[in-house]
Design an enzyme around this catalytic site. Structure first.
Site, PDB file in Angstrom:
ATOM      1  N   ARG A 239      -3.555   0.878   4.849  1.00 47.13           N
ATOM      2  CA  ARG A 239      -4.064   0.268   3.702  1.00 47.13           C
ATOM      3  C   ARG A 239      -3.019  -0.701   3.207  1.00 47.13           C
ATOM      4  O   ARG A 239      -1.458  -0.385   3.459  1.00 47.13           O
ATOM      5  CB  ARG A 239      -4.376   1.385   2.476  1.00 47.13           C
ATOM      6  CG  ARG A 239      -5.618   1.981   2.899  1.00 47.13           C
ATOM      7  CD  ARG A 239      -6.878   1.280   2.729  1.00 47.13           C
ATOM      8  NE  ARG A 239      -8.011   2.121   2.755  1.00 47.13           N
ATOM      9  CZ  ARG A 239      -8.882   2.011   4.067  1.00 47.13           C
ATOM     10  NH1 ARG A 239      -8.343   1.201   5.073  1.00 47.13           N
ATOM     11  NH2 ARG A 239     -10.058   2.539   3.874  1.00 47.13           N
ATOM     12  N   GLU A 268      -6.003  -7.415  -1.427  1.00 46.53           N
ATOM     13  CA  GLU A 268      -6.792  -7.866  -0.260  1.00 46.53           C
ATOM     14  C   GLU A 268      -8.231  -7.884  -1.178  1.00 46.53           C
ATOM     15  O   GLU A 268      -9.044  -8.650  -0.499  1.00 46.53           O
ATOM     16  CB  GLU A 268      -6.925  -7.010   0.823  1.00 46.53           C
ATOM     17  CG  GLU A 268      -7.482  -5.862   0.693  1.00 46.53           C
ATOM     18  CD  GLU A 268      -7.695  -4.992   2.191  1.00 46.53           C
ATOM     19  OE1 GLU A 268      -6.614  -4.797   2.826  1.00 46.53           O
ATOM     20  OE2 GLU A 268      -8.604  -4.329   2.361  1.00 46.53           O
ATOM     21  N   HIS A 300      -8.757  -7.166   7.473  1.00 49.08           N
ATOM     22  CA  HIS A 300      -9.158  -5.970   7.593  1.00 49.08           C
ATOM     23  C   HIS A 300     -10.222  -5.700   8.672  1.00 49.08           C
ATOM     24  O   HIS A 300     -11.411  -5.302   8.305  1.00 49.08           O
ATOM     25  CB  HIS A 300      -9.558  -5.316   6.134  1.00 49.08           C
ATOM     26  CG  HIS A 300      -9.649  -3.867   5.778  1.00 49.08           C
ATOM     27  ND1 HIS A 300      -9.142  -3.214   4.800  1.00 49.08           N
ATOM     28  CD2 HIS A 300      -9.874  -2.774   6.903  1.00 49.08           C
ATOM     29  CE1 HIS A 300      -9.378  -1.901   4.957  1.00 49.08           C
ATOM     30  NE2 HIS A 300      -9.511  -1.740   6.135  1.00 49.08           N
TER      31      HIS A 300
HETATM   32  P1  NAI Z   1      -6.443  10.930   9.898  1.00 43.65           P
HETATM   33  O1  NAI Z   1      -6.965  11.771   8.502  1.00 43.65           O
HETATM   34  O2  NAI Z   1      -7.090  11.557  11.179  1.00 43.65           O
HETATM   35  O3  NAI Z   1      -4.935  11.130   9.874  1.00 43.65           O
HETATM   36  C1  NAI Z   1      -4.161  10.766   8.856  1.00 43.65           C
HETATM   37  C2  NAI Z   1      -2.807  11.427   9.285  1.00 43.65           C
HETATM   38  O4  NAI Z   1      -1.853  11.198   7.990  1.00 43.65           O
HETATM   39  C3  NAI Z   1      -2.960  13.069   8.971  1.00 43.65           C
HETATM   40  O5  NAI Z   1      -2.520  13.655  10.351  1.00 43.65           O
HETATM   41  C4  NAI Z   1      -2.336  13.531   7.885  1.00 43.65           C
HETATM   42  O6  NAI Z   1      -1.678  14.894   7.931  1.00 43.65           O
HETATM   43  C5  NAI Z   1      -1.352  12.326   7.762  1.00 43.65           C
HETATM   44  N1  NAI Z   1      -0.673  12.175   6.236  1.00 43.65           N
HETATM   45  C6  NAI Z   1      -1.271  12.267   5.175  1.00 43.65           C
HETATM   46  N2  NAI Z   1      -0.596  12.051   4.234  1.00 43.65           N
HETATM   47  C7  NAI Z   1       0.625  11.700   4.842  1.00 43.65           C
HETATM   48  C8  NAI Z   1       2.118  11.583   4.118  1.00 43.65           C
HETATM   49  N3  NAI Z   1       2.319  11.551   2.722  1.00 43.65           N
HETATM   50  N4  NAI Z   1       3.118  11.357   5.023  1.00 43.65           N
HETATM   51  C9  NAI Z   1       2.751  11.698   6.411  1.00 43.65           C
HETATM   52  N5  NAI Z   1       1.576  11.953   6.928  1.00 43.65           N
HETATM   53  C10 NAI Z   1       0.654  11.927   6.144  1.00 43.65           C
HETATM   54  O7  NAI Z   1      -6.829   9.378   9.489  1.00 43.65           O
HETATM   55  P2  NAI Z   1      -7.221   8.316  10.768  1.00 43.65           P
HETATM   56  O8  NAI Z   1      -8.657   8.362  10.865  1.00 43.65           O
HETATM   57  O9  NAI Z   1      -6.328   8.337  11.643  1.00 43.65           O
HETATM   58  O10 NAI Z   1      -6.789   7.140   9.826  1.00 43.65           O
HETATM   59  C11 NAI Z   1      -5.620   6.825   9.082  1.00 43.65           C
HETATM   60  C12 NAI Z   1      -5.880   5.590   7.877  1.00 43.65           C
HETATM   61  O11 NAI Z   1      -6.267   4.429   8.460  1.00 43.65           O
HETATM   62  C13 NAI Z   1      -7.116   5.867   6.883  1.00 43.65           C
HETATM   63  O12 NAI Z   1      -6.772   6.639   6.004  1.00 43.65           O
HETATM   64  C14 NAI Z   1      -7.509   4.552   6.601  1.00 43.65           C
HETATM   65  O13 NAI Z   1      -6.694   4.271   5.665  1.00 43.65           O
HETATM   66  C15 NAI Z   1      -6.860   3.616   7.882  1.00 43.65           C
HETATM   67  N6  NAI Z   1      -8.208   2.744   8.337  1.00 43.65           N
HETATM   68  C16 NAI Z   1      -8.087   1.581   8.403  1.00 43.65           C
HETATM   69  C17 NAI Z   1      -9.000   0.594   9.169  1.00 43.65           C
HETATM   70  C18 NAI Z   1      -9.044  -0.739   9.148  1.00 43.65           C
HETATM   71  O14 NAI Z   1      -9.952  -1.137   9.670  1.00 43.65           O
HETATM   72  N7  NAI Z   1      -7.793  -1.218   8.972  1.00 43.65           N
HETATM   73  C19 NAI Z   1     -10.081   1.455   9.830  1.00 43.65           C
HETATM   74  C20 NAI Z   1     -10.016   3.103   9.551  1.00 43.65           C
HETATM   75  C21 NAI Z   1      -9.142   3.651   8.930  1.00 43.65           C
END
Ligand code: NAI
Length: 335
Positions: A239, A268, A300
């Site tokens: 993000r 954005e 994005h």
């Molecule tokens: P996920 O929920 O599987 O993984 C997120 C990880 O971050 C988890 O393991 C969690 O424990 C960890 N986490 C949470 N807060 C934290 C912190 N303060 N410090 C360190 N680790 C922390 O999520 P996923 O599916 O891997 O997606 C990650 C992010 O990618 C989403 O939240 C979203 O914002 C972004 N995203 C972007 C997309 C794009 O098109 N550019 C598309 C899909 C997701």
């Protein structure tokens, strides 16, 4: 006879309509597509809708949620994974459940993060521009072998795990930091769990895969950048607000950061997904980033594959159908 749900679909693009219409095989969901993003003004379009379907840059703050409730909306269905744009507490107070698509294709985003790394490293975008002008010189295009280098992955969730797998294939050493680390997973997959300071200190490439929360907002700032290995590459497909753009620009100017691949940007919402080529853009930070030869900004689009779009549509429609049927909402997000 099941009740027909009326769904107000905001920020609808042609590709959304095509994919959602193709996946909407029942007659129990009536989708009304609106080109507008959801915000204080466009929320009036939601009148008479049972649910709204929104995306990453729709505004769903306290005020908008109150207006959704007044308009009779009973469900907020995000067609994305992140939910930082929704005031969950207010939604809960208004008794409007919020559902999302937790995993539609972590591969799509992971592969795109690696695409940004490769493009930046080997400067494919620059060489393509050059050869179109019949300029076949190599000056300024030298990259580095990914093999043997160290990547630092911030967050070790679904997307990050795919990134690690791909980069292991390149022969890279993988470091990761997660707030809730899965030590077994890391051990089994040859990922070294480290604290953030170590990750900053040792990584040649840093890639961000954490959600945007109060804890992660602007985690890449002047202080963290100072701790990084000089010449680090930074990739953000998470993000925009994970990175302070001011600090990033400063780091790029000093050379502390060698290059940056940004699929997201902190402001954005004002620009992404629109053609603004005829407009004068009053955003100094984005303007500076776009002039830098060692920065790639994309709109994005990391999620944007056929497979991901189809999964997004299927899960979103199922989430809405589950709500209509009074079933447990597996993909509900709670505050
Ligand atoms: P996920 O929920 O599987 O993984 C997120 C990880 O971050 C988890 O393991 C969690 O424990 C960890 N986490 C949470 N807060 C934290 C912190 N303060 N410090 C360190 N680790 C922390 O999520 P996923 O599916 O891997 O997606 C990650 C992010 O990618 C989403 O939240 C979203 O914002 C972004 N995203 C972007 C997309 C794009 O098109 N550019 C598309 C899909 C997701």
């Amino acid at each position: 006879m099941p009740m027909t749900m009326k769904v107000g679909f905001f920020d609808a693009k042609n590709y959304d309509r095509n994919v959602f219409n193709a996946c909407n095989d029942g007659d129990d969901l009536e989708i009304h597509y609106f080109g507008d993003r959801l915000n204080e003004e466009s929320v009036r379009l939601a009148k008479g809708m049972d649910a709204v379907c929104i995306f990453v840059d729709d505004v769903c703050d306290r005020h908008v949620i109150d207006l959704l409730q007044k308009n009779g909306v009973r469900l907020i269905a995000l067609r994305c994974a992140g939910f930082n744009n929704v005031d969950l507490q207010e939604a809960q107070r208004c008794n409007i459940p919020v559902v999302r698509v937790p995993a539609y294709s972590p591969h799509a985003v992971a592969e795109y993060a690696v695409t940004l790394m490769l493009c930046l490293n080997r400067k494919v975008y620059r060489s393509t521009n050059r050869t179109r002008e019949w300029n076949f010189k190599l000056d300024g295009l030298m990259g580095f072998d990914m093999y043997g280098k160290t990547v630092g992955i911030v967050g070790l969730g679904r997307i990050a795990r795919c990134v690690a797998e791909i980069l292991h294939g390149f022969g890279m050493k993988v470091l990761a930091y997660d707030l809730y680390p899965d030590k077994n997973y890391a051990k089994q997959h040859d990922i070294e769990l480290v604290d953030l300071n170590e990750l900053y200190q040792h990584s040649d490439i840093i890639t961000l895969h954490v959600p945007l929360t109060s804890r992660t907002q602007y985690m890449i700032n002047n202080v963290s950048i100072d701790k990084m290995k000089p010449g680090v590459m930074i990739i953000n497909t998470g993000r925009g607000k994970l990175i302070s753009s001011d600090a990033l620009i400063q780091g790029l100017r000093s050379g502390q950061i060698s290059c940056a691949g940004l699929d997201v940007y902190e402001d954005e919402q004002k620009y992404f997904y629109e053609d603004l080529s005829d407009s004068i853009i009053n955003d100094d930070k984005l303007s500076i980033l776009l002039t830098m030869p060692n920065v790639i900004v994309t709109s994005h689009q990391a999620f944007f594959t056929k497979e991901a779009m189809s999964n997004i549509a299927k899960t979103t429609l199922q989430n809405i159908r589950d709500f209509a049927a009074g079933k447990t909402l597996d993909n509900e997000v709670k505050s």
